[in-house]
Motif scaffolding. Structure first.
Motif, PDB file in Angstrom:
ATOM      1  N   ILE A 147      30.133   5.346  32.021  1.00 46.08           N
ATOM      2  CA  ILE A 147      30.911   5.311  30.773  1.00 46.08           C
ATOM      3  C   ILE A 147      32.399   5.238  31.080  1.00 46.08           C
ATOM      4  N   ILE A 148      32.843   6.023  32.045  1.00 46.34           N
ATOM      5  CA  ILE A 148      34.265   6.048  32.408  1.00 46.34           C
ATOM      6  C   ILE A 148      34.715   4.680  32.918  1.00 46.34           C
ATOM      7  N   LYS A 149      33.896   4.042  33.731  1.00 44.36           N
ATOM      8  CA  LYS A 149      34.232   2.698  34.229  1.00 44.36           C
ATOM      9  C   LYS A 149      34.314   1.708  33.078  1.00 44.36           C
ATOM     10  N   HIS A 150      33.402   1.853  32.118  1.00 46.03           N
ATOM     11  CA  HIS A 150      33.414   0.961  30.950  1.00 46.03           C
ATOM     12  C   HIS A 150      34.711   1.119  30.163  1.00 46.03           C
ATOM     13  N   LEU A 151      35.132   2.352  29.950  1.00 45.69           N
ATOM     14  CA  LEU A 151      36.381   2.616  29.226  1.00 45.69           C
ATOM     15  C   LEU A 151      37.578   2.062  29.993  1.00 45.69           C
ATOM     16  N   ALA A 152      37.553   2.195  31.305  1.00 48.34           N
ATOM     17  CA  ALA A 152      38.648   1.678  32.121  1.00 48.34           C
ATOM     18  C   ALA A 152      38.736   0.155  31.997  1.00 48.34           C
ATOM     19  N   ASN A 153      37.589  -0.508  31.914  1.00 45.89           N
ATOM     20  CA  ASN A 153      37.583  -1.965  31.761  1.00 45.89           C
ATOM     21  C   ASN A 153      38.147  -2.395  30.418  1.00 45.89           C
ATOM     22  N   LEU A 154      38.119  -1.494  29.437  1.00 52.34           N
ATOM     23  CA  LEU A 154      38.683  -1.791  28.126  1.00 52.34           C
ATOM     24  C   LEU A 154      40.179  -1.470  28.060  1.00 52.34           C
ATOM     25  N   ASN A 155      40.732  -1.028  29.182  1.00 48.75           N
ATOM     26  CA  ASN A 155      42.153  -0.653  29.254  1.00 48.75           C
ATOM     27  C   ASN A 155      42.502   0.500  28.314  1.00 48.75           C
ATOM     28  N   ILE A 156      41.601   1.444  28.180  1.00 49.06           N
ATOM     29  CA  ILE A 156      41.829   2.609  27.327  1.00 49.06           C
ATOM     30  C   ILE A 156      42.329   3.769  28.188  1.00 49.06           C
ATOM     31  N   ARG A 157      43.428   4.365  27.785  1.00 51.16           N
ATOM     32  CA  ARG A 157      43.967   5.503  28.533  1.00 51.16           C
ATOM     33  C   ARG A 157      43.070   6.717  28.356  1.00 51.16           C
ATOM     34  N   MET A 158      42.961   7.496  29.431  1.00 48.50           N
ATOM     35  CA  MET A 158      42.046   8.640  29.388  1.00 48.50           C
ATOM     36  C   MET A 158      42.653   9.895  30.007  1.00 48.50           C
ATOM     37  N   ALA A 159      42.262  11.018  29.432  1.00 49.81           N
ATOM     38  CA  ALA A 159      42.489  12.320  30.051  1.00 49.81           C
ATOM     39  C   ALA A 159      41.116  12.968  30.184  1.00 49.81           C
ATOM     40  N   PHE A 160      40.929  13.796  31.198  1.00 54.46           N
ATOM     41  CA  PHE A 160      39.608  14.361  31.475  1.00 54.46           C
ATOM     42  C   PHE A 160      39.667  15.891  31.409  1.00 54.46           C
ATOM     43  N   VAL A 161      38.649  16.466  30.779  1.00 55.30           N
ATOM     44  CA  VAL A 161      38.546  17.919  30.693  1.00 55.30           C
ATOM     45  C   VAL A 161      37.223  18.347  31.311  1.00 55.30           C
ATOM     46  N   ARG A 162      37.312  19.160  32.362  1.00 57.54           N
ATOM     47  CA  ARG A 162      36.108  19.743  32.980  1.00 57.54           C
ATOM     48  C   ARG A 162      35.818  21.015  32.202  1.00 57.54           C
ATOM     49  N   ASN A 163      34.899  20.902  31.232  1.00 60.23           N
ATOM     50  CA  ASN A 163      34.559  21.997  30.344  1.00 60.23           C
ATOM     51  C   ASN A 163      33.595  22.981  31.027  1.00 60.23           C
ATOM     52  N   LYS A 164      33.410  24.137  30.418  1.00 58.70           N
ATOM     53  CA  LYS A 164      32.454  25.144  30.892  1.00 58.70           C
ATOM     54  C   LYS A 164      32.704  25.517  32.356  1.00 58.70           C
ATOM     55  N   ALA A 165      33.968  25.542  32.728  1.00 60.82           N
ATOM     56  CA  ALA A 165      34.309  25.849  34.125  1.00 60.82           C
ATOM     57  C   ALA A 165      33.929  27.273  34.504  1.00 60.82           C
ATOM     58  N   ASP A 166      33.802  28.134  33.488  1.00 60.85           N
ATOM     59  CA  ASP A 166      33.414  29.521  33.760  1.00 60.85           C
ATOM     60  C   ASP A 166      31.977  29.630  34.253  1.00 60.85           C
ATOM     61  N   LEU A 167      31.191  28.574  34.081  1.00 60.50           N
ATOM     62  CA  LEU A 167      29.785  28.605  34.490  1.00 60.50           C
ATOM     63  C   LEU A 167      29.566  28.105  35.914  1.00 60.50           C
ATOM     64  N   ILE A 168      30.651  27.713  36.586  1.00 62.77           N
ATOM     65  CA  ILE A 168      30.518  27.250  37.973  1.00 62.77           C
ATOM     66  C   ILE A 168      29.998  28.386  38.842  1.00 62.77           C
ATOM     67  N   ASN A 169      28.958  28.105  39.613  1.00 58.63           N
ATOM     68  CA  ASN A 169      28.329  29.124  40.460  1.00 58.63           C
ATOM     69  C   ASN A 169      29.130  29.266  41.761  1.00 58.63           C
ATOM     70  N   THR A 170      29.980  30.268  41.821  1.00 58.06           N
ATOM     71  CA  THR A 170      30.833  30.456  42.996  1.00 58.06           C
ATOM     72  C   THR A 170      30.067  31.027  44.189  1.00 58.06           C
ATOM     73  N   ASP A 171      28.801  31.428  43.972  1.00 54.65           N
ATOM     74  CA  ASP A 171      27.988  31.885  45.103  1.00 54.65           C
ATOM     75  C   ASP A 171      27.589  30.696  45.978  1.00 54.65           C
ATOM     76  N   GLU A 172      27.491  29.500  45.364  1.00 49.48           N
ATOM     77  CA  GLU A 172      27.108  28.304  46.106  1.00 49.48           C
ATOM     78  C   GLU A 172      28.316  27.578  46.686  1.00 49.48           C
ATOM     79  N   GLU A 173      29.424  27.588  45.959  1.00 49.08           N
ATOM     80  CA  GLU A 173      30.614  26.868  46.388  1.00 49.08           C
ATOM     81  C   GLU A 173      31.817  27.458  45.670  1.00 49.08           C
TER      82      GLU A 173
END
Length: 465
Positions: free
Chosen positions: A176-202
């Motif tokens: 999807i991101i590549k498709h949007l880039a091909n349309l020349n649409i500006r983007m900002a990205f939000v990594r949501n639910k960051a509190d759920l990252i399992n820090t025991d693994e990484e």
């Protein structure tokens, strides 16, 4: 030159090139510019947490967060002196609803009412005062085709897009991101639910770094607007997450909302540049054709038109001939299949009787025969089915081969009478001759397409047989 004048010029070129897709896109640009609609859609896969994210950055619990995949709709959040909400139904009707009913809009679209096309929410929020409109969208991975369609149409009139990730980027996100880039649409990205990252693994920083690198690789760009958010009501006000929220909100205020008209114009001009390159290429091709055909006389052009008409007539005759041949072949093959099935059925019956007679008569003989039947009959029917499949395959191969040879011959004949535009006479004559030629050439190509489609018709007819 004003943006509206630039768009107008592009529309004239699109009309000349008869590029309906480009004309439709330019209509969207023109409408958005005239209406001063500066849209900021939040898009992403279903359940990425877009609604919770919007509630968080507006610092208000406005949007429903339990919308199901089958009932999602666009939600426009705009500036208003006082809180208000309006539902727009798919039939065009609009209805105001109490503001506190917004969060009830899930499952049955508010008391089982008509299907909802969009929800318009007005709130007194400084980030929206410049004309910016935040849009909450259905998930891009939804199974509802209409939701994907309206989200894609929305993108064309947007000045920026916030792509929301509910986890580390998946392959669907990357596509999807590549498709949007091909349309020349500006983007900002939000990594949501960051509190759920399992820090025991990484550890947290490594995970976020990998997520950001995935986006960079997809865009083939190092300059990526990437933010980390936690929208959980129990923990989002902790210092770490509060600072993350402030960074994202300040980005929207300073980089987007501060001058939406200019940013929108830059966004549209960037996308128009993409169209400009395509238009220039097509116009150059037409110029070559015109220059190449300038030496043709009107008599030569008319002669080629007559040849095309003759090809159309011959092709019609060939199509009718092949249809009759196909019908006859199907009838003949049907008789062959019927005969082979009867013979095979008799053989299988004889073999079955022979095998049953070999079964031991002791014990539960009826059960023994029953068990044998269950194991043997599917194989017998399979043998008969194999015969039918073989005959159908033979007929399909024969017919397809014949059609392929005929079409190749027709296309070869056509290559010698290719007609181009002729400029060696007055404009009105040119337009009339060119129009006649276009109609004839279109009819011819349609016939060729019909002819090639006989292969598909053939398969359907055989299956019926």
């Amino acid at each position: 030159m004003e943006l509206k004048d630039i768009i107008k010029n592009y529309k004239e070129v699109a009309a000349y090139l008869e590029d309906g897709q480009a004309a439709g896109l330019l209509d969207i640009f023109e409408s958005a510019s005239d209406n001063q609609e500066y849209l900021l859609p939040f898009i992403g896969q279903f359940s990425a947490g877009k609604s919770k994210l919007i509630n968080n950055i507006l610092d208000r619990e406005i949007l429903p967060t339990k919308i199901t995949e089958s009932t999602a709709f666009l939600t426009y959040i705009v500036y208003s002196e006082s809180d208000c909400a309006t539902i727009k139904y798919t039939d065009g009707e609009e209805r105001s609803i109490p503001f506190d009913q917004i969060k009830e809009l899930y499952q049955n679209n508010l008391q089982g009412s008509k299907p909802i096309a969009a929800l318009y929410v007005g709130i007194n929020c400084a980030i929206l005062k410049s004309g910016l409109k935040i849009v909450d969208t259905p998930g891009l991975n939804t199974l509802i085709t209409e939701h994907v369609k309206i989200t894609e149409e929305l993108l064309y009139s947007s000045l920026y897009v916030v792509y929301v990730l509910g986890s580390s980027p998946q392959q669907t996100d990357i596509e999807i991101i590549k498709h949007l880039a091909n349309l020349n649409i500006r983007m900002a990205f939000v990594r949501n639910k960051a509190d759920l990252i399992n820090t025991d693994e990484e550890d947290f920083a490594t995970t976020i770094g990998k997520d950001k690198d995935s986006i960079k690789q997809a865009l083939q760009c190092d300059d990526v607007r990437f933010f980390v958010m936690n929208n959980d009501s129990a923990t989002k006000n902790e210092t770490q997450w509060r600072e993350c929220r402030e960074r994202f909100v300040n980005f929207i205020k300073d980089k987007i909302a501060s001058d939406v008209a200019t940013i929108y114009q830059e966004s549209i001009l960037s996308r128009l540049q993409q169209k400009k390159d395509k238009f220039c290429q097509e116009l150059s091709q037409r110029e070559v054709i015109i220059r190449h055909s300038a030496n043709l006389s009107l008599d030569e052009l008319s002669d080629k038109q007559r040849k095309i008409q003759l090809s159309i007539d011959n092709l019609n005759n060939t199509i009718e001939k092949n249809k009759k041949n196909l019908a006859q072949k199907c009838e003949n093959r049907g008789e062959i299949i019927e005969s082979r099935i009867k013979s095979a059925a008799n053989n299988e019956a004889d073999n079955f009787d022979s095998e049953v007679n070999k079964l031991p008569k002791s014990g539960n003989y009826i059960q023994t025969v029953s068990d044998f039947s269950q194991s043997q009959l599917p194989q017998s029917f399979g043998n008969i089915g194999k015969i039918v499949s073989e005959e159908i395959a033979k007929l399909s191969q024969e017919t397809a081969s014949n059609l392929k040879d005929d079409v190749a011959k027709i296309l070869e004949d056509m290559s010698s009478i290719k007609v181009e535009i002729n400029c060696d006479f007055d404009l009105s004559t040119l337009e009339k001759v060119n129009e006649d030629y276009s109609l004839m050439e279109g009819e011819l190509m349609s016939k060729i397409e019909d002819y090639e489609n006989l292969k598909k018709i053939n398969a359907a007819d055989i299956e019926e047989l």
